[in-house]
Design a protein around this motif. Sequence first.
Motif, PDB file in Angstrom:
ATOM      1  N   PRO A  60      -4.287  15.294 -16.556  1.00  0.00           N
ATOM      2  CA  PRO A  60      -3.371  16.441 -16.632  1.00  0.00           C
ATOM      3  C   PRO A  60      -2.019  16.090 -17.241  1.00  0.00           C
ATOM      4  O   PRO A  60      -1.367  16.954 -17.855  1.00  0.00           O
ATOM      5  N   GLU A  61      -1.586  14.836 -17.083  1.00  0.00           N
ATOM      6  CA  GLU A  61      -0.279  14.445 -17.624  1.00  0.00           C
ATOM      7  C   GLU A  61      -0.223  14.556 -19.145  1.00  0.00           C
ATOM      8  O   GLU A  61       0.872  14.654 -19.720  1.00  0.00           O
ATOM      9  N   PHE A  62      -1.363  14.522 -19.826  1.00  0.00           N
ATOM     10  CA  PHE A  62      -1.385  14.562 -21.290  1.00  0.00           C
ATOM     11  C   PHE A  62      -1.767  15.939 -21.829  1.00  0.00           C
ATOM     12  O   PHE A  62      -2.059  16.083 -23.023  1.00  0.00           O
ATOM     13  N   ALA A  63      -1.785  16.945 -20.977  1.00  0.00           N
ATOM     14  CA  ALA A  63      -2.233  18.276 -21.407  1.00  0.00           C
ATOM     15  C   ALA A  63      -1.306  18.885 -22.446  1.00  0.00           C
ATOM     16  O   ALA A  63      -1.725  19.712 -23.269  1.00  0.00           O
ATOM     17  N   GLY A  64      -0.042  18.536 -22.465  1.00  0.00           N
ATOM     18  CA  GLY A  64       0.894  19.119 -23.415  1.00  0.00           C
ATOM     19  C   GLY A  64       0.913  18.445 -24.768  1.00  0.00           C
ATOM     20  O   GLY A  64       1.737  18.808 -25.630  1.00  0.00           O
ATOM     21  N   PHE A  65       0.034  17.465 -25.011  1.00  0.00           N
ATOM     22  CA  PHE A  65       0.020  16.728 -26.273  1.00  0.00           C
ATOM     23  C   PHE A  65      -1.326  16.911 -26.968  1.00  0.00           C
ATOM     24  O   PHE A  65      -2.278  17.447 -26.390  1.00  0.00           O
ATOM     25  N   ALA A 109      -2.091   4.061 -15.440  1.00  0.00           N
ATOM     26  CA  ALA A 109      -0.698   4.543 -15.366  1.00  0.00           C
ATOM     27  C   ALA A 109      -0.481   5.757 -16.266  1.00  0.00           C
ATOM     28  O   ALA A 109       0.355   5.720 -17.175  1.00  0.00           O
ATOM     29  N   PRO A 110      -1.192   6.866 -16.056  1.00  0.00           N
ATOM     30  CA  PRO A 110      -1.003   8.032 -16.939  1.00  0.00           C
ATOM     31  C   PRO A 110       0.391   8.639 -16.822  1.00  0.00           C
ATOM     32  O   PRO A 110       0.949   9.123 -17.819  1.00  0.00           O
ATOM     33  N   THR A 111       0.976   8.630 -15.622  1.00  0.00           N
ATOM     34  CA  THR A 111       2.314   9.219 -15.471  1.00  0.00           C
ATOM     35  C   THR A 111       3.363   8.438 -16.249  1.00  0.00           C
ATOM     36  O   THR A 111       4.302   9.031 -16.800  1.00  0.00           O
ATOM     37  N   LEU A 112       3.225   7.119 -16.306  1.00  0.00           N
ATOM     38  CA  LEU A 112       4.182   6.299 -17.046  1.00  0.00           C
ATOM     39  C   LEU A 112       4.088   6.580 -18.541  1.00  0.00           C
ATOM     40  O   LEU A 112       5.104   6.847 -19.207  1.00  0.00           O
ATOM     41  N   TYR A 113       2.881   6.544 -19.079  1.00  0.00           N
ATOM     42  CA  TYR A 113       2.729   6.710 -20.527  1.00  0.00           C
ATOM     43  C   TYR A 113       3.062   8.134 -20.967  1.00  0.00           C
ATOM     44  O   TYR A 113       3.655   8.343 -22.035  1.00  0.00           O
ATOM     45  N   SER A 114       2.722   9.139 -20.164  1.00  0.00           N
ATOM     46  CA  SER A 114       3.061  10.518 -20.524  1.00  0.00           C
ATOM     47  C   SER A 114       4.565  10.745 -20.453  1.00  0.00           C
ATOM     48  O   SER A 114       5.127  11.507 -21.258  1.00  0.00           O
ATOM     49  N   ALA A 167       0.821  -1.212   0.000  1.00  0.00           N
ATOM     50  CA  ALA A 167       0.000   0.000   0.000  1.00  0.00           C
ATOM     51  C   ALA A 167       0.854   1.261   0.000  1.00  0.00           C
ATOM     52  O   ALA A 167       0.427   2.309  -0.509  1.00  0.00           O
ATOM     53  N   ARG A 168       2.067   1.189   0.540  1.00  0.00           N
ATOM     54  CA  ARG A 168       2.943   2.366   0.600  1.00  0.00           C
ATOM     55  C   ARG A 168       3.764   2.535  -0.676  1.00  0.00           C
ATOM     56  O   ARG A 168       4.368   3.594  -0.874  1.00  0.00           O
ATOM     57  N   GLU A 169       3.810   1.517  -1.513  1.00  0.00           N
ATOM     58  CA  GLU A 169       4.629   1.587  -2.727  1.00  0.00           C
ATOM     59  C   GLU A 169       3.854   2.228  -3.880  1.00  0.00           C
ATOM     60  O   GLU A 169       2.619   2.229  -3.889  1.00  0.00           O
ATOM     61  N   ASP A 170       4.610   2.730  -4.844  1.00  0.00           N
ATOM     62  CA  ASP A 170       4.035   3.267  -6.083  1.00  0.00           C
ATOM     63  C   ASP A 170       4.713   2.555  -7.250  1.00  0.00           C
ATOM     64  O   ASP A 170       5.757   2.996  -7.731  1.00  0.00           O
ATOM     65  N   PRO A 171       4.149   1.440  -7.694  1.00  0.00           N
ATOM     66  CA  PRO A 171       4.808   0.686  -8.773  1.00  0.00           C
ATOM     67  C   PRO A 171       4.862   1.456 -10.092  1.00  0.00           C
ATOM     68  O   PRO A 171       5.741   1.188 -10.921  1.00  0.00           O
ATOM     69  N   ILE A 172       3.950   2.396 -10.293  1.00  0.00           N
ATOM     70  CA  ILE A 172       3.987   3.180 -11.530  1.00  0.00           C
ATOM     71  C   ILE A 172       5.185   4.122 -11.504  1.00  0.00           C
ATOM     72  O   ILE A 172       5.905   4.261 -12.514  1.00  0.00           O
ATOM     73  N   ALA A 173       5.406   4.763 -10.377  1.00  0.00           N
ATOM     74  CA  ALA A 173       6.584   5.627 -10.249  1.00  0.00           C
ATOM     75  C   ALA A 173       7.868   4.802 -10.389  1.00  0.00           C
ATOM     76  O   ALA A 173       8.863   5.275 -10.965  1.00  0.00           O
ATOM     77  N   PHE A 174       7.845   3.567  -9.854  1.00  0.00           N
ATOM     78  CA  PHE A 174       9.003   2.685 -10.020  1.00  0.00           C
ATOM     79  C   PHE A 174       9.265   2.411 -11.504  1.00  0.00           C
ATOM     80  O   PHE A 174      10.416   2.435 -11.957  1.00  0.00           O
ATOM     81  N   ALA A 175       8.185   2.148 -12.259  1.00  0.00           N
ATOM     82  CA  ALA A 175       8.350   1.888 -13.690  1.00  0.00           C
ATOM     83  C   ALA A 175       8.876   3.118 -14.422  1.00  0.00           C
ATOM     84  O   ALA A 175       9.710   3.008 -15.338  1.00  0.00           O
ATOM     85  N   VAL A 176       8.415   4.320 -14.028  1.00  0.00           N
ATOM     86  CA  VAL A 176       8.910   5.556 -14.657  1.00  0.00           C
ATOM     87  C   VAL A 176      10.400   5.724 -14.390  1.00  0.00           C
ATOM     88  O   VAL A 176      11.174   6.108 -15.285  1.00  0.00           O
ATOM     89  N   ALA A 177      10.816   5.436 -13.163  1.00  0.00           N
ATOM     90  CA  ALA A 177      12.218   5.629 -12.795  1.00  0.00           C
ATOM     91  C   ALA A 177      13.135   4.539 -13.333  1.00  0.00           C
ATOM     92  O   ALA A 177      14.355   4.735 -13.363  1.00  0.00           O
TER      93      ALA A 177
END
Length: 710
Positions: free
Chosen positions: A652-657, A695-700, A556-566
């Motif tokens: 919001p992550e896709f606002a620049g596209f 996973a919007p942060t990963l794809y953006s 619950a404390r982890e963010d696997p999407i942020a892990f994938a981005v990094a």
Amino acid sequence: MALYQNLLVLAGLILAMVLLRTIRRPGGPRGYAAVLALQLVLTFTAIVYEDRYLGTIAICLCALTVIAPAVLERAARQMFALGRPRLAVRLSGLRAMLMPGAGLGRQQQILRGFALLDRDGVDAALAYFRGLVAAAEEPAELAVIHEQIVAMLLFDHRWSEAVTHYESHFHPSYAAVRPTLALGILRAFGELGRHDAAAALLRSIEDGPLGSETGAAELLAQARLTFLAHAGALGVVEDALARDRGRRLGLSPGTATLFLGIAAARAGDPLRADALLQQVPGLAKRSETRLAAAARTARAHVDDPPPVFDDALHGFVQAVGERFRDAVRERSGTRRLQPLVMTTALIAVSAGWYAITLAAGWAGVGLLRAGALTGELWRAGSWGRIFTAPFVHADLVGLLLDCYSIWLAGHVLERIHGWARTGLIAILGSAAGMWAAAVADPDPAQVIGGGNALAVSVLVATLWTLLPARTPGLLSTVRRSVVLTLLFLLGAHVFACIPGAYGLRSTPLSLGTAAFVASALTLLLPPTLPGWTRRPLAALCLAAIGLVGLGAFQVAREDPIAFAVAHRDRRVVEQGVALALPASFERVDADDRRHPLLQVFPGWLDTQALRGGHLVQFVIVPEAPAEGSAMFALAPALARELVVRPEDAPAPEFAGFVNYTLQRNGETIARLVERRLDGRAVLLLAAPATALDPAPTLYSAILGDAALAE
């Protein structure tokens, strides 16, 4: 797409289970078994070759020839219970039509006789069955028809005719293996005062297969009660009914009062018998249509003298009374079984976990938020996932298969070994399976769920428990039946490990490791342990449960999407554009069958999203048009099929596209996000439109970091 795959696998499991049951049944319908076998081959072919057309046909055939007949059979029985046999006959006729080769034509003829009984009375039904006798040729068919004629006569309380027909067409002990017929003939013998014949039939029942079957205890008790009531054993009958109150003997209040009244009449107490029999119509249920008539028939004989027995028959009546008393005393004194605490808890946690996953929309990549396991997350220190992954499910079919296996096996395992040892076997076995999969799986981004590893741990431990040396007191017939069912379920879990693009499954290695650990925990200790071991085992089980809780807290404390981005360590160049991708993406070529909503273009596909039925792909268009979407430059033929509409950013992550929706026949089927790079276009295609949500942060980040290759 995931729903289709789940339905296809479920159809295969249902077909295999019904085929196994049909083959095991003595004298089972071979024609229907062949139909089921052909459907199973068709289903397996559709799975192996990923043929959606054959798969759809297999699902429809399974629904028509297996599921629909089962529903119709249940509905027909309900209609019979409600006293509507004509409707039941229609439902049974439809069932017979949907089950080719099942040999239900004879059964349908029998049911028509019951419909005539309801509509025109007993005489019309008897005439119909006697007509069937004239047309029948096979001995087995004749026996069934004669049995129905006897049943009709018993139903109409024509005791003498029923006994005459029975004795002229059957061996005296024939009814000993026909439960319903046996009860009717016993009563007919009693009503006619033929207590010697009733004693001989009851002796055949007690010495026959029904007398040794645990499941036939209720029937045997009713047979003894019928005999004793007509023999005038009032004290035994009264004591048994007062102790049991009809609950464990399967008697309604009206039926119990009827037997008590008959016993009082045969014992020479006409006043009490008459008073009891007068109460029967008021106690009869709606479905007990003949109970009031039976009470009237019995009242006509309350003044008859009590029967007189010779010494042999008198001794037999007393012996039957003692056996009946002992059986009722044993059944009424039986302690209630302890509740299946651990089995119920495992099922409840799995179902609750799935409900949370479903409500949160964690599909595909989102399953990592629910606690699913990957090799790279394990190596990064997410140890808690080996304890949470066994409770993660991506589809309802997998959840139902796992829960059914745990429930069926848990009835044996927890009853014998207790809740603590069952919990240790399930939790430690599945955790060991997850550890083996995380360590040895060559694909670091493979999403692994351990629901079937959890179920396999319980199944394997139960199979070891059912060895004759470990449970010697179990009947061989019961043992064989349970073992075959558990082996079939075990095979279904192994079958579910066939590699595929959709769904969440364990690997064969994880199942093998889970089975090994479960076997060790089962075999290293005897089935029954000394009392002093209960507390240590309970403490160990509670510690294992605590590890599951700690694992869930860590996840619950982890963010696997942020892990994938990094950890986008894969650097690829596609059509002159460099992409930074996580390990879950793989290079694919064009494929029209990968997803029902949108075709796959040459590019990079997210395999984790595909597990949840989502299609997410990055495609490069080397020569993008100056205006409009580059989608049709990629596939000009789609301009006649799809409509591309500009839309606001889905997050919001896709606002620049540049954002579009793809529509087919006015329905939004996919989402398109574009980024231009010096005449080239980087396309992010997602189907359905919600596929980007987990996973919007990963794809953006992938789209925003795309750059021209040096």
